[in-house]
Design a protein around this motif. Structure first.
Motif, short mmCIF file in Angstrom:
data_model
loop_
_atom_site.label_atom_id
_atom_site.label_comp_id
_atom_site.label_asym_id
_atom_site.label_seq_id
_atom_site.Cartn_x
_atom_site.Cartn_y
_atom_site.Cartn_z
N ARG A 284 5.98 -1.93 0.69
CA ARG A 284 6.66 -3.35 0.56
C ARG A 284 5.64 -4.28 -0.03
NH1 ARG A 284 10.69 -5.09 5.00
NH2 ARG A 284 11.39 -7.24 4.32
N THR A 285 4.51 -4.16 0.55
CA THR A 285 3.33 -5.03 -0.09
C THR A 285 3.40 -4.46 -1.48
OG1 THR A 285 2.26 -4.73 1.97
CG2 THR A 285 1.04 -5.86 0.67
N TYR A 288 5.62 -6.28 -3.86
CA TYR A 288 5.39 -7.65 -3.63
C TYR A 288 4.17 -7.72 -5.14
CZ TYR A 288 3.75 -12.44 -2.48
OH TYR A 288 3.06 -13.37 -2.15
N LYS A 291 5.33 -7.25 -8.43
CA LYS A 291 6.22 -8.41 -9.12
C LYS A 291 5.01 -9.34 -9.75
CE LYS A 291 10.62 -7.67 -6.82
NZ LYS A 291 11.33 -8.06 -5.78
N VAL A 358 -2.47 -4.69 8.04
CA VAL A 358 -1.59 -3.94 6.85
C VAL A 358 -2.54 -4.35 5.61
CG1 VAL A 358 0.45 -4.65 7.69
CG2 VAL A 358 -0.42 -6.36 6.41
N PRO A 361 -1.68 -7.92 0.12
CA PRO A 361 -1.21 -7.76 -1.27
C PRO A 361 -2.24 -8.18 -2.13
CG PRO A 361 0.36 -9.35 -0.04
CD PRO A 361 -0.57 -8.84 0.74
#
Lengths: 373, 255, 181
Positions: A284-285, A288, A291, A358, A361
């Motif tokens: 998920r990170t 992100y 993108k 986690v 990003p």
């Protein structure tokens, strides 16, 4: 079952609801952070819908009760975290060798040992694959959202029943404790185990290598044993051929289906020169981060692994053939990076973080910018 | 074993795997006699066992469903099967080491839950299959492969242990007391709750030969002398009782 | 990310931080927004640092954790000190006055709400401070509607707690209206 609609669930709630939707009617477990909410929900919901819940004395007893219930005919599951997952390993090997369908949810936390019990990690990837002794296969799926905690729990049950194998949901604390909007719909495929009266329960000529599985009490006079056994369950502890054939079949029936079981998802890979390969919350990170960098003009893409075991070698190999380098961010010291290296020829850079947080990003964008130079 | 019990044996089973003089073969027959006298439906019987010599009593010999599990875990597997399908009559047959040492935690918790499991613990006071090591049930002073000078620690009193933990029918007999033992197994089959029967069973291969009871008949004679019914034990002094194993119902069940 | 609002709520374990975040997020879902909520806490159930973060969006949320807070709600000095600088310029900081002393520095609107005092003195229930703050926050922002929060309270803080929770919520709303003017 829950009516169709949008719900604001934690990952643990969603996994419990997915299990019920898949037909799970037996749960045995032992409390452990960060998976306990899943057990609490199963306790309440199985009572409502008429299934069996039992809190056992430890994790060994939990997985043992699950296997016992599975042979009594149940779709059965347990959930735990690292320390409990370690305790379950001998019985997971038993389930693999006796071809018992069952689902184990491992909500990974920061290990080793007791570690940071409330913090996130992804250090059980190799344990899931190699935790029990001997040569065997399991199936392990990796959810990246609350929606997938639901969807992939359903899929874990389907695969467990389809291939008569223990299937694991290798979740992590971040996804299990995340709350998100999820959509629950009635339209889903549910697989039930094959049954054939009078057929041998531990051997088959069928191409898929998966024998039918009767339940206790159906008059089939089942003989189930964790010792090496012939097609009918008789112990054959001295015969090298029987042992070789059985070990080969329980491995091959899963490995042959690598492409059918293995699910991956690509984003921005078409023209990418650098790929991120990630799974679970870290994917998920990663998306992100990818993108963000696409906006800066960097040709980066993501291959997300929804299946971890059997390792999706084909998809990883294809991705590796199209890019110059691969970054593998994960919340361990390179457990999946090593598997990726086995499948590709290009450079593979691990980005392992083991601080109980986690992967942020920035860590991924920084690494990708550096690699692009 | 007489032919009469053959109908309860899985087709293809030709012989027991037990050593000459082992008590487990006798126990294997006595359990079937109780099942026969109770006219149990073998299609609805599940026999769960752990690992060890006694775990082979039902698996795969009995012609019901048999579940031969992991070392120590028979009761946990049985709990799952019984809770999911209460129509099954679930009997757990395993050894002293399996049920009370590696499986000790499961034993006390299964007793506490009082789930309808019929547990038969074949107690030979030693680890037989692995080569005669000391067990949690080996009497003080007895020699084993790991206690050449004699066992320094006290054994469990299994009957009192499971009674304290919450079992609702508890007894102890020896394979040398076949009639009483069959009757006790029948009571367990009738009882709806956690039943525990400790069965003293001689192991000449591992226990006898290390403790000057070389021949199987020596061990049987020793057991017959030592196992005394509780009514005979009444009024005996502590010194007289020291070497005795008192048999009978430790916790009778309501019938 | 356009249309995204990030809320960080923090304090000590036992203050109801997680429940406040849950109610806020559930209210957002009831209004049809995309919501991602996450909590962070220590092994101690009472007294260790605790935070709940909620990301609101008009579309699917890529990264579900908070990056920088638009709104910070602090129920302890320790939480304030730790997070007061991690707020977007022009953001909002709500603190439990006078138990939390704000500092100069953060480029944000800082509003003290005497939530614990109101909970103790007016509601006779110290544990309601979180719901008081929630009421105040709802009035000060257009994050979620009061009726959506009331429905969320019905789902997650209902039963015998429904009445005191709604009372606390309304007390907080009144305090928020006074601040908001």
């Amino acid at each position: 079952m829950l009516p169709e609609g949008m719900y604001y669930f934690s990952g643990n709630d969603a996994s419990a609801e997915g299990a019920l939707a898949a037909g799970c009617r037996f749960y045995a477990g032992y409390p452990i952070t960060p998976s306990s909410e899943l057990m609490e929900r199963m306790a309440a919901r199985l009572r409502e819908i008429g299934g069996v819940f039992v809190q056992m004395e430890d994790e060994i007893a939990s997985i043992s009760a699950v296997i016992g219930a599975a042979w009594a005919g149940a779709k059965a599951m347990t959930a735990t975290s690292g320390p409990g997952f370690s305790l379950m390993q001998e019985a997971i090997g038993y389930a693999a060798f006796t071809e018992t369908p069952c689902v184990v949810v491992d909500v990974q936390r920061a290990g080793p040992c007791t570690g940071q019990a409330t913090k996130v990690g992804a250090g059980d990837i190799m344990q899931a694959r190699w935790g029990s002794h001997g040569d065997y296969q399991v199936i392990a799926l990796s959810p990246w959202s609350v929606q997938e905690m639901y969807d992939l729990t359903v899929r874990a049950f389907n695969l467990a029943e389809r291939f008569r194998v223990p299937a694991m949901l290798l979740a992590d604390e971040a996804v299990a404790h995340l709350r998100e909007t999820i959509k629950i719909s009635d339209a889903k495929e549910i697989w039930d185990r094959k049954k054939r009266t009078g057929a041998s329960p531990f051997g088959t000529d069928e191409e898929d290598g998966v024998p039918p599985m009767p339940a206790f009490g159906e008059g089939e006079r089942l003989a189930v044993t964790g010792s090496t056994h012939d097609d009918w369950g008789f112990r054959k502890t001295d015969d090298p051929d029987v042992h070789a054939r059985l070990v080969a079949r329980i491995n091959e029936k899963v490995l042959r289906q690598e492409q059918a079981i293995g699910e991956t998802e690509s984003s921005f890979l078409e023209d990418a020169d650098t790929a991120v390969i990630a799974y679970g919350f870290t994917a998920r990170t990663s998306l992100y981060a990818v993108k963000q960098l696409r906006k800066e003009g960097l040709k980066v893409g993501l291959l997300r692994l929804k299946t971890l075991w059997p390792f999706p070698e084909s998809a990883v190999g294809r991705a590796g053939g199209c890019v110059k380098r691969i970054l593998v961010p994960e919340m361990n010291r390179g457990q999946v990076a090593g598997e990726v290296r086995k499948c590709v020829r290009c450079d593979v850079e691990p980005l392992g973080l083991t601080n109980g947080e986690v992967v942020p990003p920035d860590a991924i964008t920084d690494a990708l910018r550096r690699m692009a130079r | 074993m007489t032919r009469a019990m053959e109908q309860y044996l899985r087709p293809g089973v030709k012989a027991t795997p037990f050593c000459p003089g082992c008590g487990h073969g006798i126990l294997m027959g006595l359990i079937l006699r109780a099942i026969d006298q109770m006219k149990m439906d073998m299609k609805k019987m599940l026999f769960v066992s752990g690992i060890g010599c006694a775990a082979w009593i039902p698996s795969p010999h009995y012609d019901g469903d048999t579940l031969h599990t992991l070392h120590g875990r028979a009761l946990a597997f049985a709990t799952g099967a019984k809770l999911y399908n209460p129509d099954l009559t679930v009997m757990v047959i395993s050894g002293d080491g399996d049920l009370s040492s590696i499986g000790g935690n499961h034993l006390i918790h299964a007793a506490r839950r009082d789930i309808d499991l019929k547990v038969i613990c074949a107690n030979n006071m030693i680890y037989g299959m692995t080569g005669g090591q000391v067990a949690s049930t080996t009497p003080v002073g007895k020699k084993t492969a790991t206690t050449a000078e004699g066992n320094p620690y006290r054994p469990f009193d299994l009957g009192r242990l499971v009674t304290a933990a919450g079992a609702t029918y508890v007894s102890r007999y020896s394979v040398t007391q076949p009639v009483s033992l069959i009757n006790s197994i029948k009571k367990a089959l009738r009882h709806k709750g956690f039943s525990f029967i400790e069965v003293m069973s001689p192991c000449p291969t591992q226990f006898g030969r290390r403790n000057r009871l070389d021949k199987p008949e020596d061990l049987v004679a020793d057991l017959m002398e030592r196992c005394i019914p509780e009514e005979d034990a009444e009024g005996m002094s502590e010194a007289e009782l020291a070497e005795k194993i008192v048999t009978g119902e430790i916790l009778p069940c309501r019938e | 990310m356009p249309g995204i609002t990030q809320v960080r709520w923090c304090g000590f374990g036992g203050q109801g931080v997680v429940l406040a975040g849950l109610l806020l997020g559930q209210a957002g879902v009831l209004q049809g927004r995309y919501v991602a909520g996450s909590n962070s806490y220590g092994a101690q159930a009472r007294g260790s640092g605790c935070k709940s973060e909620v990301v609101f969006s008009d579309g699917p949320i890529d990264f579900p954790h908070l990056t920088t807070a638009d709104i910070l709600v602090t129920m302890s000095q320790a939480a304030y000190d730790q997070y007061c600088t991690d707020v977007v310029p022009g953001g909002l900081i709500v603190y439990d006055a006078p138990h939390v002393t704000p500092r100069k520095g953060p480029d944000a609107r800082q509003v003290g709400i005497p939530a614990t005092d109101a909970a103790l003195n007016k509601l006779r229930n110290k544990q309601a401070a979180n719901i008081v703050l929630l009421g105040a926050l709802v009035e000060m922002t257009s994050l979620v509607s009061p009726s959506a929060v009331e429905r969320a309270i019905g789902q997650h803080g209902g039963g015998r707690f429904l009445k005191p929770n709604l009372e606390a919520f309304n007390t907080g709303r009144e305090m928020g209206r006074q601040v908001h003017g």
